[in-house]
Design a protein around this motif. Structure first.
Motif, short mmCIF file in Angstrom:
data_model
loop_
_atom_site.label_atom_id
_atom_site.label_comp_id
_atom_site.label_asym_id
_atom_site.label_seq_id
_atom_site.Cartn_x
_atom_site.Cartn_y
_atom_site.Cartn_z
N HIS A 126 0.85 -1.18 0.11
CA HIS A 126 -0.04 0.10 0.05
C HIS A 126 0.85 1.20 0.16
CE1 HIS A 126 -3.96 -1.74 0.92
NE2 HIS A 126 -3.28 -2.86 1.40
N PRO B 3 -1.51 4.92 -6.43
CA PRO B 3 -2.07 3.40 -6.11
C PRO B 3 -2.21 2.67 -7.35
CG PRO B 3 -3.30 5.42 -5.33
CD PRO B 3 -2.41 5.95 -6.17
N ASN C 268 -6.07 -1.39 -7.42
CA ASN C 268 -7.54 -0.98 -6.63
C ASN C 268 -6.76 -0.60 -5.15
OD1 ASN C 268 -9.35 -1.52 -8.60
ND2 ASN C 268 -9.13 -3.76 -8.25
N GLY C 269 -5.75 -0.06 -5.04
CA GLY C 269 -4.90 0.41 -3.82
C GLY C 269 -4.28 -0.74 -3.18
N CYS D 166 1.64 0.25 -5.18
CA CYS D 166 2.09 1.56 -5.23
C CYS D 166 3.23 1.45 -6.28
CB CYS D 166 2.58 2.03 -4.07
SG CYS D 166 2.74 3.69 -4.00
#
Length: 238
Positions: A29, A56, A59-60, A63
């Motif tokens: 993340h 992101p 979907n997050g 990174c």
């Protein structure tokens, strides 16, 4: 023209080298990703954020980190880690792809094919997620001088790497992606020069001479074939 010499070519840089880093960590993340910088001059910066961006991914869940920063011209390292996170994750996943790692000005010059972005495309997605990665860099100062005498300064680098699992003093695994660098005392210089007139004339003469040589060979072959044909025809008449 290529030259090698011992010197610091960019004395006006204030002892700094600009760095461009672009790396994707598809399983970590963005709030956990940080850049730390330290060197032998005593610099120790955790969570460098100036001129950096986190994008992101997945979907997050992942990174992409893009950073533009400077380092001192002394041995040191910068590393991507979770050290600056508010709370350390249990099992941080440091699998990654390096899109770009370059130093100094970007040189877009034809016929110069150096190792200016040697780690481009480095893919560690199938590595042990808990492994630390050490990239050992030898940075080579590089100068390009065009025909007007204007100089641009960049840096090539060689790289070796290894993977290992590192434990903290508490026994936890806290992996990181390390870029450990040192500077070469040797500078590479590329100088753009116009082709001398005598070399151009020599090339033209060589082309003309070659043309006459080939024409002479063809003429000889045609003459030989013609004479042979005449003899064959005379033989038939007799």
């Amino acid at each position: 023209v290529n030259e090698l010499y011992v010197d610091d070519p960019d004395k006006d840089s204030g002892g700094k080298i600009e760095v461009n880093l672009n790396i994707s960590l598809p399983n970590l993340h963005c709030e956990l990703v940080g850049l730390d910088i330290q060197d032998e001059m005593g610099r120790h910066e955790v969570g460098h954020i100036d001129n950096s961006m986190k994008i992101p991914l997945n979907n997050g869940d992942g990174c992409r980190f893009e950073g533009h920063f400077s380092i001192n011209k002394v041995p040191g390292n910068f590393h991507v880690s979770t050290h600056s996170a508010t709370a350390q994750p249990q099992n941080p996943d440091m699998t990654h792809i390096i899109h770009k790692l370059s130093f100094g000005d970007k040189l877009q010059v034809q016929n110069i094919h150096g190792a200016f972005n040697a780690l481009e495309g480095a893919d560690k997605l199938t590595s042990n997620p808990l492994a630390s990665h050490d990239y050992i860099l030898k940075i080579v100062p590089t100068v390009y001088e065009d025909m007007s005498g204007k100089q641009r300064y960049s840096y090539q680098y060689t790289v070796a790497n290894k993977e290992y699992v590192a434990y903290s003093h508490t026994g936890r695994i806290i992996p990181a992606i390390w870029f450990r660098y040192d500077l070469s005392p040797i500078t590479v210089k590329y100088t753009e020069r116009r082709q001398p007139l005598y070399r151009f004339i020599t090339s033209i003469c060589a082309i003309i001479g070659g043309t006459f040589t080939v024409a002479g060979i063809l003429d000889s072959c045609i003459f030989t074939a013609s004479e042979a044909w005449k003899k064959i025809q005379l033989g038939k008449m007799q």
